[in-house]
Design a protein around this motif. Structure first.
Motif, PDB file in Angstrom:
ATOM      1  N   THR A  12       0.825  -1.212   0.000  1.00 16.75           N
ATOM      2  CA  THR A  12       0.000   0.000   0.000  1.00 16.75           C
ATOM      3  C   THR A  12       0.854   1.255   0.000  1.00 16.75           C
ATOM      4  O   THR A  12       0.515   2.250  -0.657  1.00 16.75           O
ATOM      5  CB  THR A  12      -0.939   0.015   1.218  1.00 16.75           C
ATOM      6  OG1 THR A  12      -1.748  -1.168   1.200  1.00 16.75           O
ATOM      7  CG2 THR A  12      -1.857   1.228   1.205  1.00 16.75           C
ATOM      8  N   PHE A  13       1.989   1.224   0.719  1.00 14.88           N
ATOM      9  CA  PHE A  13       2.833   2.416   0.850  1.00 14.88           C
ATOM     10  C   PHE A  13       4.302   2.095   0.628  1.00 14.88           C
ATOM     11  O   PHE A  13       4.770   0.998   0.946  1.00 14.88           O
ATOM     12  CB  PHE A  13       2.704   3.026   2.254  1.00 14.88           C
ATOM     13  CG  PHE A  13       1.385   3.678   2.529  1.00 14.88           C
ATOM     14  CD1 PHE A  13       1.034   4.864   1.916  1.00 14.88           C
ATOM     15  CD2 PHE A  13       0.498   3.105   3.426  1.00 14.88           C
ATOM     16  CE1 PHE A  13      -0.176   5.470   2.176  1.00 14.88           C
ATOM     17  CE2 PHE A  13      -0.715   3.704   3.699  1.00 14.88           C
ATOM     18  CZ  PHE A  13      -1.059   4.889   3.073  1.00 14.88           C
ATOM     19  N   ASN A  14       5.007   3.100   0.133  1.00 10.63           N
ATOM     20  CA  ASN A  14       6.457   3.138   0.255  1.00 10.63           C
ATOM     21  C   ASN A  14       6.769   4.141   1.365  1.00 10.63           C
ATOM     22  O   ASN A  14       6.404   5.316   1.273  1.00 10.63           O
ATOM     23  CB  ASN A  14       7.118   3.590  -1.047  1.00 10.63           C
ATOM     24  CG  ASN A  14       8.628   3.756  -0.886  1.00 10.63           C
ATOM     25  OD1 ASN A  14       9.297   2.889  -0.348  1.00 10.63           O
ATOM     26  ND2 ASN A  14       9.141   4.902  -1.300  1.00 10.63           N
ATOM     27  N   LEU A  15       7.394   3.670   2.429  1.00 11.13           N
ATOM     28  CA  LEU A  15       7.769   4.508   3.566  1.00 11.13           C
ATOM     29  C   LEU A  15       9.262   4.761   3.491  1.00 11.13           C
ATOM     30  O   LEU A  15      10.058   3.823   3.444  1.00 11.13           O
ATOM     31  CB  LEU A  15       7.407   3.796   4.876  1.00 11.13           C
ATOM     32  CG  LEU A  15       7.911   4.424   6.186  1.00 11.13           C
ATOM     33  CD1 LEU A  15       7.333   5.814   6.381  1.00 11.13           C
ATOM     34  CD2 LEU A  15       7.558   3.517   7.373  1.00 11.13           C
ATOM     35  N   ASP A  16       9.654   6.042   3.471  1.00 11.45           N
ATOM     36  CA  ASP A  16      11.068   6.373   3.300  1.00 11.45           C
ATOM     37  C   ASP A  16      11.439   7.521   4.229  1.00 11.45           C
ATOM     38  O   ASP A  16      10.571   8.275   4.689  1.00 11.45           O
ATOM     39  CB  ASP A  16      11.335   6.774   1.844  1.00 11.45           C
ATOM     40  CG  ASP A  16      12.826   6.784   1.522  1.00 11.45           C
ATOM     41  OD1 ASP A  16      13.604   6.148   2.260  1.00 11.45           O
ATOM     42  OD2 ASP A  16      13.217   7.436   0.527  1.00 11.45           O
ATOM     43  N   THR A  17      12.724   7.656   4.503  1.00 17.49           N
ATOM     44  CA  THR A  17      13.217   8.744   5.350  1.00 17.49           C
ATOM     45  C   THR A  17      14.506   9.312   4.770  1.00 17.49           C
ATOM     46  O   THR A  17      15.235   8.625   4.037  1.00 17.49           O
ATOM     47  CB  THR A  17      13.515   8.254   6.782  1.00 17.49           C
ATOM     48  OG1 THR A  17      14.551   7.268   6.748  1.00 17.49           O
ATOM     49  CG2 THR A  17      12.269   7.674   7.430  1.00 17.49           C
ATOM     50  N   GLN A  18      14.773  10.578   5.096  1.00 15.88           N
ATOM     51  CA  GLN A  18      16.040  11.221   4.768  1.00 15.88           C
ATOM     52  C   GLN A  18      16.447  12.099   5.938  1.00 15.88           C
ATOM     53  O   GLN A  18      15.596  12.712   6.596  1.00 15.88           O
ATOM     54  CB  GLN A  18      15.921  12.081   3.505  1.00 15.88           C
ATOM     55  CG  GLN A  18      15.905  11.303   2.207  1.00 15.88           C
ATOM     56  CD  GLN A  18      15.880  12.235   0.994  1.00 15.88           C
ATOM     57  OE1 GLN A  18      14.836  12.765   0.648  1.00 15.88           O
ATOM     58  NE2 GLN A  18      17.019  12.430   0.365  1.00 15.88           N
ATOM     59  N   LEU A  19      17.739  12.187   6.165  1.00 14.57           N
ATOM     60  CA  LEU A  19      18.283  12.985   7.256  1.00 14.57           C
ATOM     61  C   LEU A  19      19.347  13.912   6.690  1.00 14.57           C
ATOM     62  O   LEU A  19      20.181  13.497   5.891  1.00 14.57           O
ATOM     63  CB  LEU A  19      18.878  12.077   8.334  1.00 14.57           C
ATOM     64  CG  LEU A  19      19.415  12.737   9.607  1.00 14.57           C
ATOM     65  CD1 LEU A  19      18.288  13.380  10.398  1.00 14.57           C
ATOM     66  CD2 LEU A  19      20.144  11.695  10.466  1.00 14.57           C
ATOM     67  N   ALA A  20      19.302  15.178   7.074  1.00 14.16           N
ATOM     68  CA  ALA A  20      20.281  16.149   6.569  1.00 14.16           C
ATOM     69  C   ALA A  20      20.391  17.297   7.563  1.00 14.16           C
ATOM     70  O   ALA A  20      19.611  17.415   8.516  1.00 14.16           O
ATOM     71  CB  ALA A  20      19.857  16.665   5.192  1.00 14.16           C
ATOM     72  N   LEU A  21      21.369  18.150   7.314  1.00 18.80           N
ATOM     73  CA  LEU A  21      21.553  19.332   8.141  1.00 18.80           C
ATOM     74  C   LEU A  21      20.373  20.283   7.969  1.00 18.80           C
ATOM     75  O   LEU A  21      19.861  20.456   6.866  1.00 18.80           O
ATOM     76  CB  LEU A  21      22.851  20.045   7.759  1.00 18.80           C
ATOM     77  CG  LEU A  21      24.152  19.282   8.036  1.00 18.80           C
ATOM     78  CD1 LEU A  21      25.326  19.987   7.372  1.00 18.80           C
ATOM     79  CD2 LEU A  21      24.386  19.151   9.545  1.00 18.80           C
TER      80      LEU A  21
ATOM     81  N   ARG B 263      21.731  21.996  13.778  1.00 18.09           N
ATOM     82  CA  ARG B 263      20.593  21.097  13.967  1.00 18.09           C
ATOM     83  C   ARG B 263      20.376  20.291  12.692  1.00 18.09           C
ATOM     84  O   ARG B 263      21.031  20.512  11.664  1.00 18.09           O
ATOM     85  CB  ARG B 263      19.347  21.890  14.359  1.00 18.09           C
ATOM     86  CG  ARG B 263      19.552  22.689  15.644  1.00 18.09           C
ATOM     87  CD  ARG B 263      18.377  23.597  15.958  1.00 18.09           C
ATOM     88  NE  ARG B 263      17.249  22.860  16.504  1.00 18.09           N
ATOM     89  CZ  ARG B 263      17.105  22.537  17.784  1.00 18.09           C
ATOM     90  NH1 ARG B 263      18.043  22.858  18.654  1.00 18.09           N
ATOM     91  NH2 ARG B 263      16.038  21.901  18.215  1.00 18.09           N
ATOM     92  N   HIS B 264      19.439  19.346  12.720  1.00 15.12           N
ATOM     93  CA  HIS B 264      19.179  18.455  11.601  1.00 15.12           C
ATOM     94  C   HIS B 264      17.688  18.423  11.257  1.00 15.12           C
ATOM     95  O   HIS B 264      16.844  18.746  12.103  1.00 15.12           O
ATOM     96  CB  HIS B 264      19.654  17.028  11.912  1.00 15.12           C
ATOM     97  CG  HIS B 264      21.140  16.874  11.903  1.00 15.12           C
ATOM     98  ND1 HIS B 264      21.948  17.347  12.906  1.00 15.12           N
ATOM     99  CD2 HIS B 264      21.983  16.287  10.988  1.00 15.12           C
ATOM    100  CE1 HIS B 264      23.220  17.067  12.629  1.00 15.12           C
ATOM    101  NE2 HIS B 264      23.260  16.428  11.473  1.00 15.12           N
TER     102      HIS B 264
END
Length: 547
Positions: A147-156, A163-164
């Motif tokens: 049903t879903f594509n769950l994704d994450t990204q982390l950056a400044l 902070r991020h």
């Protein structure tokens, strides 16, 4: 002789160009055939009718440009829910954040209307999630059978040094053919006296004509109007009876008082009478939201909508107009009715919502969609969620399938941003606790957070769970591409709300960020956003100079 302003001429040229540049289909459709829609290939008929509706709307938008609403003394008198920004949470004290997703876009287009009219918006009119989710992002599709594509990204963080930003993205599955399910739609139209303005009933009619041009013989349309009392203008027409539906819409005129409760009751009655099993069953409320009902009646109205959503009939709200616009009520009703809220400020927005994003708006692939994030206190010192203020849930609500949450349509994209301070950062806004931080577990020292997604598939009462782990890998990179633009949208919303957490970031910084993430921009929505940031900057500077 009618005088036409340069603005009107420019609008006409743009709309004529838009129609002229659309790719033609091999089939030729004439006016006689349009009167007999079942003889015309569906794709060709829809394209021809869309062109006719957009061309007809050209003159409406020209007229609308001559009637821009400016309230007395430029003071906004419209109604908005109080939405203070989310505060910071110390991870050691409260490591879990839970919220319902939101796919509304109404706040962004409403703010666009104000800025285009030379007005800075009231802070409560700004909902950051609407700004972020207004734009398309290039997310990977859901895997086959998912049903879903769950994704994450982390950056400044581009706003606050040291902070991020954590970006959480959902991409809903898309059926092979858009809007496959038959639809049972009830157009619930406000025809009270407050709807006489050019940016209200005339634009509303043009918008629903666009939606009508998408329908087929498998679909059903009913039309209910309300002013002092409700009236069934069309009990049920097949979706291929285009002429009958559009003639009914064109017959609408505004006048009288507003009692929306009676209209909503009648609309739900028709929706149930024409209910399509395994189809799309939806009431579309189109109004400025100016209901003349008392507080007790309003609560009864909300209870009615809560009850009706259990029957499988959803409620979408389309907002129009200015001056007396009731955004607070429109958003609340759509949330209660398992639907979406959009604000239509021009015919191009109507086309975006009711043509380009039709399947995402109408065909629900998941209901009661919730996100829960558990941050690792050994890695994250503090966090705050940007936006979603009126979608926050208690921690225990995540596993409670009786708690209502948001719905996601086919192909919908949902984005959420958290701003974080890592434990290694010297930039914190809350003092750490003396007796807690020295006892942190370190067994998951490379994990920033666990993200859990819970949702129900259509027709199911039990939810499904999906989860992922966010690692610290590549966490010191700069935001770019879609991430940069989403951050620009979120940053712009925060500045318009007062910029409590933006420190030294200003409109110029948001402009640079948006330019970095602008990308191809085939529809021009991101370029328009950049122009709005410039307008807000100019208006802010102008107001500061008068103090």
């Amino acid at each position: 002789m009618m005088r036409v302003s340069p603005v009107s001429c420019a609008m006409a040229i743009l709309l004529i160009s838009a129609c002229a540049n659309e790719p033609e289909q091999p089939e030729q459709v004439n006016q006689t055939e349009l009167a007999q829609p079942n003889k015309v290939p569906l794709q060709s008929r829809h394209r021809a009718e869309q062109k006719m509706v957009v061309a007809g709307a050209m003159m409406h938008d020209m007229a609308l440009s001559q009637h821009l609403y400016l309230p007395p003394n430029n003071v906004i008198t419209e109604k908005y829910l109080e939405t203070p920004e989310n505060g910071l949470f110390v991870t050691n004290e409260q490591p879990v954040s839970t919220f319902s997703i939101d796919v509304d876009t109404g706040s962004y287009t409403n703010i666009r209307r104000m800025l285009n009219h030379g007005l800075l918006p009231p802070a409560d009119a700004v909902r950051a999630e609407d700004f972020i989710n207004y734009f398309d992002y290039h997310y990977a599709p859901a895997a086959s059978g998912q049903t879903f594509n769950l994704d994450t990204q982390l950056a400044l963080s581009p706003w606050n040094k040291g902070r991020h930003l954590l970006k959480i993205s959902l991409m809903g599955s898309q059926p092979e053919a858009q809007w496959q399910k038959p639809a049972n739609l009830v157009f619930l139209v406000d025809v009270s006296g407050s709807m006489k303005a050019p940016d209200k009933l005339p634009l509303l009619i043009q918008s629903l004509r666009l939606l009508t041009s998408q329908l087929d013989k498998q679909d059903k349309v009913s039309i209910v109007t309300y002013a002092g009392q409700s009236n069934t203008l069309l009990a049920s027409a097949s979706g291929d009876q285009q002429l009958q539906i559009m003639q009914a819409l064109d017959s609408l005129s505004a006048g009288g008082s507003t009692n929306g409760e009676g209209g909503i009751r009648q609309a739900y009655h028709l929706a149930r009478a024409n209910f399509i099993q395994e189809g799309v069953n939806r009431v579309i409320l189109a109004t400025d939201g100016d209901f003349n009902v008392g507080i007790s009646d309003l609560e009864q109205l909300k209870d009615l909508i809560r009850q009706q959503r259990q029957s499988g009939v959803a409620l979408t709200t389309l907002g129009f107009g200015s001056g007396n616009y009731n955004d607070a009520l429109m958003e609340s009703l759509s949330n209660l009715g398992n639907g979406q809220h959009a604000y239509i400020d021009n015919i191009n927005e109507a086309r975006k919502v009711l043509i380009d994003e039709l399947s995402a708006s109408m065909e629900i692939i998941a209901s009661d969609v919730k996100i829960q994030v558990e941050f690792n206190p050994a890695v994250v010192a503090e966090y705050r969620l940007v936006g979603y203020q009126n979608r926050m849930l208690a921690r225990e609500d995540f596993n409670n399938d009786h708690v209502d949450a948001g719905e996601v349509g086919a192909g919908h994209r949902v984005t959420a941003l958290y701003e974080l301070a890592l434990t290694t950062s010297d930039i914190r806004q809350v003092d750490p606790l003396r007796y807690a931080e020295n006892n942190q577990a370190t067994s998951f020292s490379n994990e920033l957070a666990q993200i859990k997604l819970r949702y129900k598939q259509p027709g199911n009462n039990a939810s499904q769970l999906q989860s992922t782990i966010v690692s610290l890998q590549d966490h010191n990179r700069e935001v770019d591409g879609d991430f940069a633009f989403a951050a620009a949208a979120a940053g712009f919303a925060q500045l318009l709300k007062g910029g409590k957490y933006m420190q030294h970031t200003g409109f110029a910084d948001i402009l640079q960020l948006a330019e970095r993430g602008k990308g191809q921009d085939s529809h021009g929505y991101r370029s328009e956003f950049i122009r709005l940031v410039r307008s807000a900057d100019a208006l802010t500077t102008s107001q500061a100079g008068t103090l």
